[in-house]
Design a protein around this motif. Structure first.
Motif, PDB file in Angstrom:
ATOM      1  N   LYS A 185       0.865  -1.174   0.000  1.00 13.69           N
ATOM      2  CA  LYS A 185       0.000   0.000   0.000  1.00 13.69           C
ATOM      3  C   LYS A 185       0.902   1.224   0.000  1.00 13.69           C
ATOM      4  CE  LYS A 185      -3.786   2.227   2.430  1.00 13.69           C
ATOM      5  NZ  LYS A 185      -4.648   2.210   3.623  1.00 13.69           N
ATOM      6  N   TRP A 186       0.631   2.156  -0.902  1.00 13.02           N
ATOM      7  CA  TRP A 186       1.422   3.375  -0.997  1.00 13.02           C
ATOM      8  C   TRP A 186       0.446   4.532  -1.134  1.00 13.02           C
ATOM      9  CZ3 TRP A 186       6.108   4.696   0.188  1.00 13.02           C
ATOM     10  CH2 TRP A 186       6.631   5.879  -0.285  1.00 13.02           C
ATOM     11  N   ASN A 187       0.432   5.407  -0.133  1.00 14.24           N
ATOM     12  CA  ASN A 187      -0.562   6.466  -0.039  1.00 14.24           C
ATOM     13  C   ASN A 187      -1.939   5.803  -0.024  1.00 14.24           C
ATOM     14  OD1 ASN A 187       1.392   8.520   0.143  1.00 14.24           O
ATOM     15  ND2 ASN A 187       1.596   8.549  -2.084  1.00 14.24           N
ATOM     16  N   SER A 188      -2.779   6.066  -1.000  1.00 11.34           N
ATOM     17  CA  SER A 188      -4.120   5.475  -0.967  1.00 11.34           C
ATOM     18  C   SER A 188      -4.309   4.362  -1.987  1.00 11.34           C
ATOM     19  CB  SER A 188      -5.172   6.573  -1.207  1.00 11.34           C
ATOM     20  OG  SER A 188      -4.956   7.153  -2.487  1.00 11.34           O
ATOM     21  N   VAL A 189      -3.217   3.901  -2.608  1.00  6.06           N
ATOM     22  CA  VAL A 189      -3.338   2.846  -3.620  1.00  6.06           C
ATOM     23  C   VAL A 189      -2.511   1.624  -3.229  1.00  6.06           C
ATOM     24  CG1 VAL A 189      -3.787   4.464  -5.499  1.00  6.06           C
ATOM     25  CG2 VAL A 189      -1.455   3.715  -5.065  1.00  6.06           C
ATOM     26  N   PHE A 190      -2.863   0.510  -3.814  1.00  5.40           N
ATOM     27  CA  PHE A 190      -2.128  -0.734  -3.621  1.00  5.40           C
ATOM     28  C   PHE A 190      -1.358  -0.995  -4.907  1.00  5.40           C
ATOM     29  CE2 PHE A 190      -5.552  -0.825  -0.644  1.00  5.40           C
ATOM     30  CZ  PHE A 190      -4.968  -1.336   0.493  1.00  5.40           C
ATOM     31  N   LYS A 191      -0.040  -1.076  -4.783  1.00  8.02           N
ATOM     32  CA  LYS A 191       0.814  -1.282  -5.950  1.00  8.02           C
ATOM     33  C   LYS A 191       1.303  -2.724  -5.987  1.00  8.02           C
ATOM     34  CE  LYS A 191       2.390   3.425  -6.589  1.00  8.02           C
ATOM     35  NZ  LYS A 191       3.559   4.247  -6.965  1.00  8.02           N
ATOM     36  N   VAL A 192       1.237  -3.293  -7.184  1.00  4.84           N
ATOM     37  CA  VAL A 192       1.735  -4.648  -7.417  1.00  4.84           C
ATOM     38  C   VAL A 192       2.872  -4.555  -8.427  1.00  4.84           C
ATOM     39  CG1 VAL A 192       1.191  -6.974  -8.224  1.00  4.84           C
ATOM     40  CG2 VAL A 192      -0.556  -5.638  -7.025  1.00  4.84           C
ATOM     41  N   TYR A 193       4.035  -5.077  -8.034  1.00  2.77           N
ATOM     42  CA  TYR A 193       5.195  -5.131  -8.921  1.00  2.77           C
ATOM     43  C   TYR A 193       5.355  -6.572  -9.393  1.00  2.77           C
ATOM     44  CZ  TYR A 193      10.016  -5.349 -10.487  1.00  2.77           C
ATOM     45  OH  TYR A 193      11.142  -5.565 -11.236  1.00  2.77           O
ATOM     46  N   VAL A 194       5.592  -6.726 -10.698  1.00  4.78           N
ATOM     47  CA  VAL A 194       5.808  -8.055 -11.280  1.00  4.78           C
ATOM     48  C   VAL A 194       6.978  -7.979 -12.248  1.00  4.78           C
ATOM     49  CG1 VAL A 194       4.799  -9.940 -12.633  1.00  4.78           C
ATOM     50  CG2 VAL A 194       3.316  -8.515 -11.217  1.00  4.78           C
ATOM     51  N   ASP A 195       7.906  -8.901 -12.109  1.00 12.44           N
ATOM     52  CA  ASP A 195       8.911  -9.056 -13.159  1.00 12.44           C
ATOM     53  C   ASP A 195       9.080 -10.533 -13.458  1.00 12.44           C
ATOM     54  OD1 ASP A 195      10.854 -10.265 -11.471  1.00 12.44           O
ATOM     55  OD2 ASP A 195      11.926  -8.403 -11.147  1.00 12.44           O
ATOM     56  N   GLU A 196       9.447 -10.794 -14.703  1.00 10.03           N
ATOM     57  CA  GLU A 196       9.737 -12.158 -15.151  1.00 10.03           C
ATOM     58  C   GLU A 196      10.922 -12.071 -16.097  1.00 10.03           C
ATOM     59  OE1 GLU A 196       6.191 -13.629 -17.067  1.00 10.03           O
ATOM     60  OE2 GLU A 196       5.093 -13.743 -15.180  1.00 10.03           O
ATOM     61  N   ILE A 197      11.888 -12.954 -15.903  1.00  8.78           N
ATOM     62  CA  ILE A 197      13.055 -12.960 -16.775  1.00  8.78           C
ATOM     63  C   ILE A 197      13.484 -14.400 -17.038  1.00  8.78           C
ATOM     64  CG2 ILE A 197      14.703 -12.713 -14.870  1.00  8.78           C
ATOM     65  CD1 ILE A 197      16.343 -10.868 -16.804  1.00  8.78           C
ATOM     66  N   LEU A 198      13.756 -14.680 -18.298  1.00  7.77           N
ATOM     67  CA  LEU A 198      14.274 -15.991 -18.679  1.00  7.77           C
ATOM     68  C   LEU A 198      15.676 -16.115 -18.090  1.00  7.77           C
ATOM     69  CD1 LEU A 198      13.648 -18.525 -20.394  1.00  7.77           C
ATOM     70  CD2 LEU A 198      14.673 -17.331 -22.332  1.00  7.77           C
ATOM     71  N   GLU A 199      15.955 -17.228 -17.455  1.00  8.65           N
ATOM     72  CA  GLU A 199      17.241 -17.404 -16.774  1.00  8.65           C
ATOM     73  C   GLU A 199      18.421 -17.096 -17.692  1.00  8.65           C
ATOM     74  OE1 GLU A 199      18.469 -20.361 -13.368  1.00  8.65           O
ATOM     75  OE2 GLU A 199      18.537 -21.410 -15.294  1.00  8.65           O
ATOM     76  N   SER A 200      18.328 -17.483 -18.951  1.00  6.46           N
ATOM     77  CA  SER A 200      19.430 -17.248 -19.892  1.00  6.46           C
ATOM     78  C   SER A 200      19.588 -15.772 -20.262  1.00  6.46           C
ATOM     79  CB  SER A 200      19.228 -18.071 -21.163  1.00  6.46           C
ATOM     80  OG  SER A 200      18.043 -17.673 -21.827  1.00  6.46           O
ATOM     81  N   GLU A 201      18.615 -14.928 -19.925  1.00 13.04           N
ATOM     82  CA  GLU A 201      18.668 -13.495 -20.220  1.00 13.04           C
ATOM     83  C   GLU A 201      19.052 -12.658 -19.004  1.00 13.04           C
ATOM     84  OE1 GLU A 201      18.113 -11.956 -23.210  1.00 13.04           O
ATOM     85  OE2 GLU A 201      17.941 -13.908 -24.171  1.00 13.04           O
ATOM     86  N   MET A 202      19.343 -13.308 -17.880  1.00 13.00           N
ATOM     87  CA  MET A 202      19.600 -12.567 -16.647  1.00 13.00           C
ATOM     88  C   MET A 202      20.821 -11.663 -16.752  1.00 13.00           C
ATOM     89  SD  MET A 202      18.500 -15.301 -13.744  1.00 13.00           S
ATOM     90  CE  MET A 202      18.154 -14.210 -12.375  1.00 13.00           C
ATOM     91  N   ASP A 203      21.902 -12.124 -17.356  1.00  8.76           N
ATOM     92  CA  ASP A 203      23.104 -11.292 -17.468  1.00  8.76           C
ATOM     93  C   ASP A 203      22.825 -10.020 -18.260  1.00  8.76           C
ATOM     94  OD1 ASP A 203      24.581 -13.044 -15.956  1.00  8.76           O
ATOM     95  OD2 ASP A 203      25.533 -14.020 -17.678  1.00  8.76           O
ATOM     96  N   ALA A 204      21.976 -10.110 -19.272  1.00 11.43           N
ATOM     97  CA  ALA A 204      21.644  -8.953 -20.106  1.00 11.43           C
ATOM     98  C   ALA A 204      20.509  -8.125 -19.495  1.00 11.43           C
ATOM     99  CB  ALA A 204      21.248  -9.423 -21.504  1.00 11.43           C
ATOM    100  N   GLU A 205      19.925  -8.614 -18.402  1.00  9.41           N
ATOM    101  CA  GLU A 205      18.783  -7.956 -17.755  1.00  9.41           C
ATOM    102  C   GLU A 205      17.670  -7.669 -18.754  1.00  9.41           C
ATOM    103  OE1 GLU A 205      19.772  -4.715 -15.142  1.00  9.41           O
ATOM    104  OE2 GLU A 205      21.518  -5.773 -14.359  1.00  9.41           O
TER     105      GLU A 205
END
Length: 105
Positions: free
Chosen positions: A38-58
């Motif tokens: 919860k941030w101020n009056s809203v609920f924020k949802v953060y999502v990330d997904e990364i293929l393991e082979s792409e982690m070095d390149a972010e």
């Protein structure tokens, strides 16, 4: 294994809840982070997904922050639009999954 009511209670207490986990798709193993706060009056949802082979390149396949006006909408989004399991969500200790002051990565 927290109940839906416990998740709502944690969020109401301004705790960031989340989980870091992996899952498999045809392309290979993915790593994902899901966080809710919860941030101020809203609920924020953060999502990330990364293929393991792409982690070095972010090179993220998905990275977003979505805002909701109700805690129920935020939890429904996590349940229906991410690969996270609600039972795995827990208060973040130490390092947070995301900074809710930012709108999008």
């Amino acid at each position: 294994m927290p109940s839906r009511e416990k998740l709502i209670s944690w969020l109401g207490a301004n705790k960031q809840i989340g989980v870091v986990f992996d899952f498999d798709r045809v392309e290979g193993k993915y790593w994902s982070s899901v966080g809710v706060q919860k941030w101020n009056s809203v609920f924020k949802v953060y999502v990330d997904e990364i293929l393991e082979s792409e982690m070095d390149a972010e090179n993220y396949a998905r990275e977003e922050i979505v805002s909701f006006t109700s805690v129920e909408e935020a939890i429904d989004f996590v349940e229906n639009d991410t690969n996270a399991n609600l039972e795995q969500l827990a208060p973040c200790k130490g390092q947070k999954i995301f900074n809710p002051a930012f709108d999008n990565p």
